[in-house]
Design an enzyme around this catalytic site. Structure first.
Site, PDB file in Angstrom:
ATOM      1  N   LYS A 174       0.879  -1.211  -0.018  1.00 48.90           N
ATOM      2  CA  LYS A 174       0.154   0.085   0.007  1.00 48.90           C
ATOM      3  C   LYS A 174       0.747   1.071   0.023  1.00 48.90           C
ATOM      4  CE  LYS A 174      -4.539  -1.637   1.339  1.00 48.90           C
ATOM      5  NZ  LYS A 174      -4.312  -2.656   1.856  1.00 48.90           N
ATOM      6  N   GLU A 184      -9.485   6.907   3.441  1.00 52.00           N
ATOM      7  CA  GLU A 184     -10.241   5.862   4.135  1.00 52.00           C
ATOM      8  C   GLU A 184      -9.422   4.798   4.802  1.00 52.00           C
ATOM      9  OE1 GLU A 184      -9.556   6.132   1.027  1.00 52.00           O
ATOM     10  OE2 GLU A 184      -9.470   3.929   0.682  1.00 52.00           O
ATOM     11  N   SER A 224       1.667  -9.958  -0.881  1.00 52.44           N
ATOM     12  CA  SER A 224       1.259  -8.511  -0.688  1.00 52.44           C
ATOM     13  C   SER A 224       1.585  -7.797   0.552  1.00 52.44           C
ATOM     14  CB  SER A 224      -0.231  -8.113  -1.020  1.00 52.44           C
ATOM     15  OG  SER A 224      -1.106  -9.134  -0.195  1.00 52.44           O
TER      16      SER A 224
HETATM   17  C1  LIG Z   1      -5.417  -4.048   1.482  1.00 53.21           C
HETATM   18  C2  LIG Z   1      -4.454  -5.359   1.281  1.00 53.21           C
HETATM   19  C3  LIG Z   1      -4.789  -6.143   0.192  1.00 53.21           C
HETATM   20  C4  LIG Z   1      -6.117  -5.735  -0.619  1.00 53.21           C
HETATM   21  O1  LIG Z   1      -5.985  -4.556  -1.288  1.00 53.21           O
HETATM   22  P1  LIG Z   1      -5.624  -4.666  -2.934  1.00 53.21           P
HETATM   23  O2  LIG Z   1      -6.198  -3.357  -3.488  1.00 53.21           O
HETATM   24  O3  LIG Z   1      -6.560  -5.531  -3.595  1.00 53.21           O
HETATM   25  O4  LIG Z   1      -4.382  -5.151  -3.235  1.00 53.21           O
HETATM   26  C5  LIG Z   1      -4.077  -6.993  -0.122  1.00 53.21           C
HETATM   27  N1  LIG Z   1      -2.914  -7.371   0.679  1.00 53.21           N
HETATM   28  C6  LIG Z   1      -2.605  -6.784   1.998  1.00 53.21           C
HETATM   29  C7  LIG Z   1      -1.561  -7.264   2.615  1.00 53.21           C
HETATM   30  C8  LIG Z   1      -3.260  -5.582   2.035  1.00 53.21           C
HETATM   31  O5  LIG Z   1      -2.952  -4.733   3.015  1.00 53.21           O
END
Ligand SMILES: *Cc1c(COP(=O)(O)O)cnc(C)c1O
Length: 411
Positions: A102, A124, A391
């Site tokens: 993010k 948000e 992610s």
């Molecule tokens: C917020 C988040 C997501 C989901 O958001 P996307 O916009 O679909 O990437 C996925 N993995 C992590 C670690 C997150 O913090």
């Protein structure tokens, strides 16, 4: 051999969004008149920034020295051996500053705010991850920061509320509606409309009105762009399959974007299957949703036949949202990207497997992608290559996971 592979063909082959901010039938900007001006101003500033070598150099410098890019591409040797099929790599966004992808978007958008001479940013947040990323970038760039968060989420994510306050942000409690993410977004849009001359709204994923899905995608596309070079270096060829979890859709499109023009590369997005595929118990928008409008964009939405937004559930807060980015809707319909889902239980199993085999505790969101890797890899040839987007890291989820996994056991 490496040199014969084109660096990236995506931009020529994928001209979306169009001038009206649409990805085929999806996207657009369904907002009140007061926000139209702000969206146009943002798009103009964004296009000028992208064409400005000084902005690009500043962004690149901060990516390297502050975010910690490039993030590694890691060969998961023990997981590969245990599944007995395709070679599995993780793109390690969990090692980026603040522990997830993010920050890529939050940093880019906060730099844009500064370029527009806006001293204040708002955001948000649901689980708090985007709020923390925005508060972090705002601290770095000396911007005033206010984060809207549903009362319910503030209660569930107390640690992240404290982190944001520690970083100097004001966290504002939203008591409307279901007191969760959707209501926080509405409140942020209201604030933006009232304060647009000195405030930028840092939207956290590839959703909302144009140009947000495009801007967020472009800032996240660094993930796949880096990975292309890394996998060519490691394997001398492109991967056969890319897998990523899909909440709003930013980490997945970030991984996929650079490969859209490479027909040999399959792409799989994994949504939250929750406990069961019945309304209210999951967040699998493509499996259980229909086309509709939510928060300024046309896309797939979990709704009833009267257009009332449905309840959602996932063990992972970051995937727990009733709609999905419009670009994903476009690639769902034309089948360039395949979408599936993993249940809470499958994600929790993958969460434990990865922790024990690799010494990496994944975010519960990423564990959904991992669950799909576990399903696919054994049936693939041992020369096949899968790249999964890790992610985020799972430290934030340990308590939640413990509640589900270790009931009755000693921690
Ligand atoms: C917020 C988040 C997501 C989901 O958001 P996307 O916009 O679909 O990437 C996925 N993995 C992590 C670690 C997150 O913090």
């Amino acid at each position: 051999m490496k040199k014969s592979i084109p660096l990236s063909t995506t931009c020529e082959k994928h001209p979306w969004p169009d001038a009206r901010g649409r990805f085929g039938a999806y996207g657009g900007k369904y907002v009140p008149e007061t926000l139209m001006y702000a969206l146009d101003e943002l798009e103009a500033a964004y296009r000028s920034a992208m064409a400005d070598p000084a902005f690009q150099a500043d962004l690149e410098q901060r990516r390297q020295h502050y975010v910690g890019r490039p993030t590694p591409l890691y060969f998961a040797e023990r997981l590969t051996a245990s599944l007995g099929g395709a070679r599995i790599y993780f793109k390690r966004e969990d090692l980026a500053h603040t522990g997830a992808h993010k920050i890529n978007n939050a940093l880019g958008q906060c730099l844009l705010a500064r370029r527009m001479n806006k001293p204040r940013v708002i955001a948000e947040t649901g689980a708090g991850q985007h709020g923390v990323a925005t508060a972090t970038a705002a601290a770095l760039l000396d911007l005033e920061c206010e984060v809207y968060m549903g009362a319910e989420d503030m209660e569930r994510q107390r640690l992240n509320v404290f982190r944001m306050r520690l970083l100097g942000a004001k966290v504002t409690c939203v008591n409307a509606g279901s007191r969760t993410l959707k209501d926080a977004i509405n409140e942020a849009l209201r604030d933006w409309a009232a304060n647009v001359e000195h405030t930028h709204y840092v939207l956290g994923t590839v959703h909302g009105p144009h140009p947000f899905p495009m801007i967020c995608r472009d800032f996240q596309a660094v993930i796949g762009r880096e990975m292309r070079g890394q996998i060519l270096e490691a394997e001398g060829r492109l991967p056969d399959m890319l897998i990523a979890c899909v909440g709003g859709g930013s980490n997945s499109i970030g991984l996929f974007y650079d490969f859209l023009g490479d027909e040999s590369v399959r792409m799989i997005g994994v949504e939250a299957g929750g406990t069961k595929l019945v309304p209210g118990m999951h967040a699998a928008r493509f499996a259980g949703g229909t086309v509709g409008m939510l928060q300024g964009a046309m896309s797939y939405v979990l709704q009833d036949k009267d257009g009332l937004i449905g309840g959602t559930h996932s063990v992972s807060a970051g995937l727990d949202y009733a709609s999905v980015g419009p670009e994903h809707a476009y690639f769902h319909d034309n089948k360039r990207i395949e979408y599936t889902y993993a249940t809470d239980q499958e994600a929790l199993d993958a969460f434990q497997r990865c922790s024990r085999l690799e010494g990496i505790i994944p975010a519960l969101e990423s564990a959904h992608a991992l669950a799909e890797v576990v399903k696919r890899a054994p049936a693939m040839a041992t020369e096949a290559i899968i790249v999964m987007n890790m992610s985020g890291r799972g430290d934030k989820d340990v308590e939640q996971a413990a509640r589900f996994i270790m009931q009755g056991e000693e921690l």
